[in-house]
Write a protein that holds these residues in place. Sequence first.
Motif, short mmCIF file in Angstrom:
data_model
loop_
_atom_site.label_atom_id
_atom_site.label_comp_id
_atom_site.label_asym_id
_atom_site.label_seq_id
_atom_site.Cartn_x
_atom_site.Cartn_y
_atom_site.Cartn_z
N PRO A 105 0.80 -1.23 0.00
CA PRO A 105 0.00 0.00 0.00
C PRO A 105 0.83 1.28 0.00
CG PRO A 105 -0.85 -1.54 1.63
CD PRO A 105 0.46 -2.09 1.14
N TYR A 106 2.12 1.17 0.28
CA TYR A 106 3.00 2.35 0.37
C TYR A 106 4.09 2.23 -0.69
CZ TYR A 106 0.60 2.05 4.74
OH TYR A 106 -0.38 1.92 5.68
N LEU A 107 4.02 3.05 -1.69
CA LEU A 107 4.88 2.96 -2.86
C LEU A 107 6.37 2.98 -2.52
CD1 LEU A 107 4.97 2.93 -5.96
CD2 LEU A 107 4.97 5.41 -5.89
N VAL A 108 6.84 4.04 -1.94
CA VAL A 108 8.27 4.20 -1.68
C VAL A 108 8.73 3.30 -0.54
CG1 VAL A 108 10.07 5.84 -1.01
CG2 VAL A 108 8.33 6.52 -2.64
N LEU A 109 7.94 3.17 0.48
CA LEU A 109 8.30 2.33 1.62
C LEU A 109 8.50 0.88 1.18
CD1 LEU A 109 8.79 2.24 4.66
CD2 LEU A 109 6.34 1.85 4.95
N SER A 110 7.60 0.35 0.38
CA SER A 110 7.74 -1.03 -0.09
C SER A 110 8.93 -1.17 -1.01
CB SER A 110 6.46 -1.49 -0.79
OG SER A 110 6.25 -0.78 -1.99
N GLY A 111 9.12 -0.20 -1.88
CA GLY A 111 10.25 -0.26 -2.81
C GLY A 111 11.59 -0.19 -2.13
N ARG A 112 11.71 0.73 -1.19
CA ARG A 112 13.01 0.90 -0.51
C ARG A 112 13.35 -0.26 0.40
NH1 ARG A 112 13.76 7.35 0.63
NH2 ARG A 112 13.80 7.90 -1.56
N THR A 113 12.39 -0.78 1.11
CA THR A 113 12.70 -1.90 2.01
C THR A 113 12.96 -3.19 1.25
OG1 THR A 113 10.35 -2.32 2.35
CG2 THR A 113 11.47 -0.97 4.00
N SER A 114 12.22 -3.44 0.20
CA SER A 114 12.43 -4.68 -0.55
C SER A 114 13.69 -4.64 -1.40
CB SER A 114 11.21 -4.99 -1.42
OG SER A 114 11.12 -4.09 -2.50
N THR A 115 14.13 -3.45 -1.78
CA THR A 115 15.32 -3.33 -2.62
C THR A 115 16.57 -3.84 -1.94
OG1 THR A 115 14.36 -1.50 -3.83
CG2 THR A 115 16.74 -1.68 -3.92
N ILE A 116 16.59 -3.81 -0.62
CA ILE A 116 17.75 -4.29 0.12
C ILE A 116 18.10 -5.71 -0.31
CG2 ILE A 116 18.59 -4.93 2.42
CD1 ILE A 116 16.70 -2.65 3.48
N PHE A 117 17.09 -6.57 -0.44
CA PHE A 117 17.34 -7.95 -0.83
C PHE A 117 17.10 -8.20 -2.32
CE2 PHE A 117 16.06 -8.46 3.72
CZ PHE A 117 17.31 -8.84 4.18
N ALA A 118 16.39 -7.30 -2.98
CA ALA A 118 16.09 -7.50 -4.40
C ALA A 118 17.34 -7.40 -5.27
CB ALA A 118 15.05 -6.49 -4.88
N THR A 119 18.42 -6.87 -4.72
CA THR A 119 19.66 -6.78 -5.50
C THR A 119 20.21 -8.15 -5.86
OG1 THR A 119 20.90 -6.52 -3.45
CG2 THR A 119 20.34 -4.51 -4.64
N PHE A 120 19.72 -9.20 -5.21
CA PHE A 120 20.12 -10.55 -5.59
C PHE A 120 19.66 -10.90 -7.00
CE2 PHE A 120 20.14 -11.53 -0.86
CZ PHE A 120 21.52 -11.56 -0.78
N GLU A 121 18.75 -10.11 -7.52
CA GLU A 121 18.23 -10.32 -8.87
C GLU A 121 19.34 -10.35 -9.91
OE1 GLU A 121 15.34 -7.40 -10.75
OE2 GLU A 121 14.06 -8.56 -9.40
N ILE A 122 20.40 -9.56 -9.69
CA ILE A 122 21.49 -9.51 -10.68
C ILE A 122 22.25 -10.82 -10.75
CG2 ILE A 122 21.75 -7.01 -10.54
CD1 ILE A 122 24.24 -7.48 -8.80
N PHE A 123 22.10 -11.68 -9.75
CA PHE A 123 22.71 -13.00 -9.79
C PHE A 123 21.70 -14.06 -10.22
CE2 PHE A 123 24.87 -10.64 -6.36
CZ PHE A 123 26.12 -10.55 -6.95
#
Length: 170
Positions: A105-123
């Motif tokens: 429900p919170y655009l930036v909050l969800s994006g910023r918190t999930s990005t911490i681990f979403a960087t694994f996507e590059i692997f």
Amino acid sequence: MNKININCRKILLWLFFFFFSAFICEAFINLLLNEHLEIIKQAYIDGNSEYSKGHGLSNPMIYFQCLILLVFTFSEKNLKDIIPYYFIFRNGYFYSTILLILLSPYLVLSGRTSTIFATFEIFIIPSFIIILSGKLRIAMYLVIGCVMIGIFFLNCLSLIDSSATLRNLM
């Protein structure tokens, strides 16, 4: 991050649980965030700013991450011996997906918190090429390349629109 034993079945069950929770418990999540996270409340939760309004479960990034997570998870048998940190990548990306769903429900909050681990996507994404052979591998190179170029151009168009809007305001 890797202390909890997570398998394919648990990932499916937890994803279902968190989708259900985000859909049913949005008001409770809002109450919890409002009470306990006073620091970020004004910037990302209160008001009608562009930062506080999320897309909820209609955010396409949720489904993109779920697809990548599920393909990576169901390819475990082929990848776990080839990729040295397979379980760390999978579990971290799973946590990222959970955060994205719960805080949707919170655009930036969800994006910023999930990005911490979403960087694994590059692997994770390049590993899909490893499990294929022959013509399928070449096709996967083309598909991944086209998707990445498409995302790049969408971001460029968004940047051009933002700069045009900014110039009009001046």
